[in-house]
Every structure is written in C-alpha cells, then in structure tokens.
Design a protein around this motif. Structure first.
Motif, PDB file in Angstrom:
ATOM      1  N   LEU A   1       1.159  -1.124  -0.209  1.00  0.00           N
ATOM      2  CA  LEU A   1       0.247  -0.189   0.090  1.00  0.00           C
ATOM      3  C   LEU A   1       0.379   1.655  -0.206  1.00  0.00           C
ATOM      4  O   LEU A   1       0.276   2.411  -0.905  1.00  0.00           O
TER       5      LEU A   1
ATOM      6  N   CYS B   1       1.908   9.392  -6.036  1.00  0.00           N
ATOM      7  CA  CYS B   1       1.696  10.585  -5.455  1.00  0.00           C
ATOM      8  C   CYS B   1       2.772  11.585  -6.667  1.00  0.00           C
ATOM      9  O   CYS B   1       3.446  12.506  -6.839  1.00  0.00           O
TER      10      CYS B   1
ATOM     11  N   VAL C   1      -6.676  10.806  -0.174  1.00  0.00           N
ATOM     12  CA  VAL C   1      -6.127   9.387  -0.825  1.00  0.00           C
ATOM     13  C   VAL C   1      -5.108   9.246   0.627  1.00  0.00           C
ATOM     14  O   VAL C   1      -5.349   8.241   1.006  1.00  0.00           O
ATOM     15  N   TRP C   2      -4.020   9.721   0.262  1.00  0.00           N
ATOM     16  CA  TRP C   2      -2.773  10.151   1.053  1.00  0.00           C
ATOM     17  C   TRP C   2      -2.887   9.441   2.729  1.00  0.00           C
ATOM     18  O   TRP C   2      -2.635   9.016   2.864  1.00  0.00           O
TER      19      TRP C   2
ATOM     20  N   TYR D   1      -2.351   6.131   4.459  1.00  0.00           N
ATOM     21  CA  TYR D   1      -1.581   6.063   5.171  1.00  0.00           C
ATOM     22  C   TYR D   1      -1.094   6.024   6.224  1.00  0.00           C
ATOM     23  O   TYR D   1      -1.781   6.503   6.944  1.00  0.00           O
TER      24      TYR D   1
ATOM     25  N   ALA E   1      -5.473  13.543  -4.426  1.00  0.00           N
ATOM     26  CA  ALA E   1      -4.035  12.286  -4.045  1.00  0.00           C
ATOM     27  C   ALA E   1      -4.146  12.862  -2.346  1.00  0.00           C
ATOM     28  O   ALA E   1      -3.890  11.581  -1.903  1.00  0.00           O
TER      29      ALA E   1
ATOM     30  N   LEU F   1       0.720   3.922  -3.106  1.00  0.00           N
ATOM     31  CA  LEU F   1       0.978   5.690  -2.668  1.00  0.00           C
ATOM     32  C   LEU F   1       2.084   6.607  -2.853  1.00  0.00           C
ATOM     33  O   LEU F   1       1.749   7.244  -3.670  1.00  0.00           O
TER      34      LEU F   1
ATOM     35  N   ARG G   1       3.341  10.836   7.364  1.00  0.00           N
ATOM     36  CA  ARG G   1       1.690  11.129   7.289  1.00  0.00           C
ATOM     37  C   ARG G   1       1.427  11.945   6.369  1.00  0.00           C
ATOM     38  O   ARG G   1       0.604  13.119   5.386  1.00  0.00           O
TER      39      ARG G   1
END
Length: 424
Positions: A16, A24, A186-187, A191, A183, A20, A81
């Motif tokens: 994952l 990105c 989503v990140w 994450y 993005a 990601l 993060r």
C-alpha cells in the motif's frame, strides 16, 4: 520485490505504501514537467527569451532545494503522513495557480510556492521505506518510489499536448493541480506509520533484520547540525549536485532542445521526449533491485550502494558526450535514453544510500540534505543551459553538464565511505 518471509500484515502495508508513493510521485513530476512541455506556448504568450525561460524553469528548484534543509528534520520529528499531505495540498494549489499566470513575475512566484510544497515528498518517501523495510532490502522499494519521477516526466509529453491543443496551456496546470488535491485526500486517509507496540515479535524481527536495534534517538536541531561534521554528508551533497544537474538539463530542456536544436516537429518531439523517460522508469526499478543484490555481497551496505551510484553517474557522463555531438537524431535520442536510464538509476541508488549511511533517527534529514545539494544543481541547470544555448548552442551546454556530473561521481567515490554514527 518482497522476500517470502515477510509477515503478511507487513507485506500489505509495504505494498500500500509503495503504491501510494508511486502515484503521488507521478503527479509530483507531472506538475514539474508541465512547464517544460508547454515551454514554447508560454514563451510565445508571455514574450520570454530562452534565458528568461531558463530562469522560470529554475524558480521551482531554488525554493525546493532550500526547503530540503528544514523539511528532512521535520519528517523525522513529525512523521511522513501529515507532512506529505500538507505538501500535496500546497503544491497542487500552486500548480493550479500557475495556470492563471499572465506575467513573468507572477509565474515565478507560483513556481517558488510549488517548490516549497513538493519539498517533503522524497524525504517522506525515504522515511516510509526505512519504517517498513529492513536495511538490506531498501533498494528495491527506493527504486520503486524513485521510478515515479521518470514515469511522470514520460507521461507529460504524451498526456498534456492533446489537452493543450484542445484547450490552452493554462488547462494543463489546472488539471494536474486537481489531481494532486485528490491524491492528498487518498494519502492521508490510507497511509499509516508502523507502531512498534502493535507489532508482533515476528514483525519486529523482520523490520530489525533479525538483529534488534537500540531504539533510535530523538532527533533534534543539534543532532541535525552534527551531520555537517561528517565528510559523508558533504560527499552526498556534492555528488547529488552533479547527478541532478545533468538530469535536470534534460528534464527541463529536452522538449525545447529537440525542437530548437534538432528541428523536430511537435508530434515527433513529444514522442522523442517521452521515450528517454520511459527508459528512466525502467532504470529506477532495475537499479533498486540490483543495488539490493550488490549490497548483500558487498563489504558493507554503504560500500555496495555507493558503487552503484558512482558507476551509474559515470555512465551518464559517457553517453552525454555522443548525445551532444552526433548528427543523427535517432542516435542522439538513443544516447539520451541511456543517460536518463542511468540518471534515474543513480537517483534511486543515492536515496537508498541515504537510508544506510544515515543514523536511524536522521534518515530523512540526511536524505533531504543530499537532496538540497542535488537541487542546487537542479536549480542551476536550466538557467546555465538556457544562457549557454542562447549564447552558443546546446552542445557546450550538454558537455558542461557532463563535466559537472563527473565531479559528482568522484565526490561519492572518495567522500562517502563510512556510515554516520547515531550519536556523537
């Protein structure tokens, strides 16, 4: 990519994280490459000379390079993060703002903010890899997240010209900026960093490579400053300066070079500019895998990963010389393709070198300092290339880049020899 003994939960988290980071990273480099793809349209619209376009192309790199100094320490202290999410939002808004530019000064400011926003990306990616992979298995994942850069640049001349032709160059900036905002959501939603207290004994043993390490010391400003006492740090800064300088000669000027110096038409130049960066995508992936294999048989992880950086950078030098001098466009593009393959191999190996040369608490810090040196080269490359091309031609500009990259390779070879200890 991942050894069979990887615990299932760790494997899922690794996969994952890499997906990601790859997505990105592609958006990151689509944003950077938009200006290069729209070069001729923007120059005509704003009435810019080659020298002024070089300044505009470099504006991103100056702020990006300077922000590497504080951002590495912030990643080590706060974690990847939230810093990467904040960076995505800032750089995407700046990218979209570039589409509104009607003056040279406004465009320069938008590119400066773009550089600030993109600064956390690669230090955060290095921290993610060091969090989820043991030391001798970090080359492959580092190659994967680095492969996003040539893939993004390869996609740009394929995806953006049709959009520009159908609308205008402004919409290329709006569209890529919108992708980045998606993005970011989503990140930050998907994450998570590993929490050691929640890991099983098997999972901890895997991440520690079978040898449990002492808990990493807390990073601090004093510990960050202490990195500059070591010649390893300076060798990595100077070495990456040379590698990134030559890479950014092609990254920022390749479409313009093919159109101006090689007299290719727009459609053929777009395809010809895309092929080398597809080779670069392969270079990053192969280099990451190969550096892991070399490191397993080297005297030390630092020695193995340093050798990979040095040889790939010297290869860039060797193939840039015929790329500049041959008359055949096909041969020139073939040589440039090899250079970009090796440039991305060098970059992937340099980032994996940072994960083993740095003390555990300062991996993002050392990686960011190396990147600072690299993007001083990245900032200088488009300006110096533009003015040399304007005064003479692109031939001496390319040969200058080759000379600078050679000095970079020697800096890695003779200065980066031992890892930096955790604490003085």
């Amino acid at each position: 990519m991942i050894d069979k003994e990887v615990p299932p939960r760790i494997r899922r988290s690794q996969t994952l994280a890499l997906v990601l980071l790859l997505v990105c990273g592609v958006i990151n480099y689509l944003d950077r490459a938009t200006l290069a793809v729209a070069n001729e349209y923007i120059r005509a619209d704003l009435g810019l000379s080659l020298g002024e376009m070089g300044l505009l192309l470099s504006a991103f790199s100056w702020s990006y390079a300077l922000c590497q100094l504080p951002v590495g320490g912030l990643v080590d202290k706060v974690g990847p993060r939230w810093l990467l999410a904040m960076g995505l939002v800032i750089w995407s808004l700046a990218q979209a703002a570039g589409g509104l530019a009607s003056t040279f000064g406004y465009f320069v400011m938008a590119r400066i903010v773009l550089g600030i926003g993109e600064a956390p990306h690669f230090p955060a990616a290095a921290r993610v890899v060091s969090n989820w992979f043991p030391p001798r298995s970090r080359g492959t994942p580092t190659g994967i997240f680095n492969s996003a850069s040539p893939l993004g640049v390869a996609l740009a001349p394929l995806l953006l010209p049709p959009l520009i032709a159908a609308t205008s160059w402004h919409w290329a900036f709006f569209a890529t900026g919108g992708l980045g905002l998606v993005a970011a959501i989503v990140w930050v939603t998907l994450y998570r960093d590993p929490v050691r207290e929640q890991l099983s004994v098997e999972e901890r043993a895997y991440l520690d490579a079978g040898e449990p390490e002492k808990p990493a010391a807390k990073t601090s400003f004093a510990a960050w400053c202490a990195l500059f006492k070591y010649r390893v740090t300076w060798g990595m800064m100077l070495g990456f300066f040379g590698s990134v300088y030559l890479n950014w000669v092609y990254l920022t000027w390749l479409p313009g070079y093919l159109r101006t110096e090689r007299h290719m038409d727009l459609a053929y130049a777009g395809l010809a500019a895309s092929v080398p960066f597809l080779c670069g995508f392969a270079g990053a992936l192969i280099a990451g895998w190969a550096s892991d294999r070399v490191t397993r048989y080297a005297v030390s992880p630092v020695s193995g990963r340093r050798k990979a950086v040095v040889w790939s950078t010297l290869g860039m030098v060797a193939f840039t010389i015929p790329a500049a001098l041959v008359e055949s466009n096909v041969m020139a593009v073939a040589c440039i393709s090899i250079v970009i393959f090796l440039a991305n191999a060098s970059s992937a190996c340099a980032w994996s070198l940072a994960t083993v040369a740095a003390p555990p608490s300062r991996i993002a810090s050392l990686g960011a300092i190396q990147n600072f040196g690299g993007f001083l080269g990245g900032a200088l490359a488009p300006v110096l290339t533009g003015y040399i091309a304007q005064t003479w031609s692109f031939v001496p500009a390319l040969l200058t880049g080759a000379g600078i990259a050679f000095v970079g390779a020697m800096s890695y070879q003779f200065l980066v020899t031992q890892p930096i200890p955790e604490q003085d």
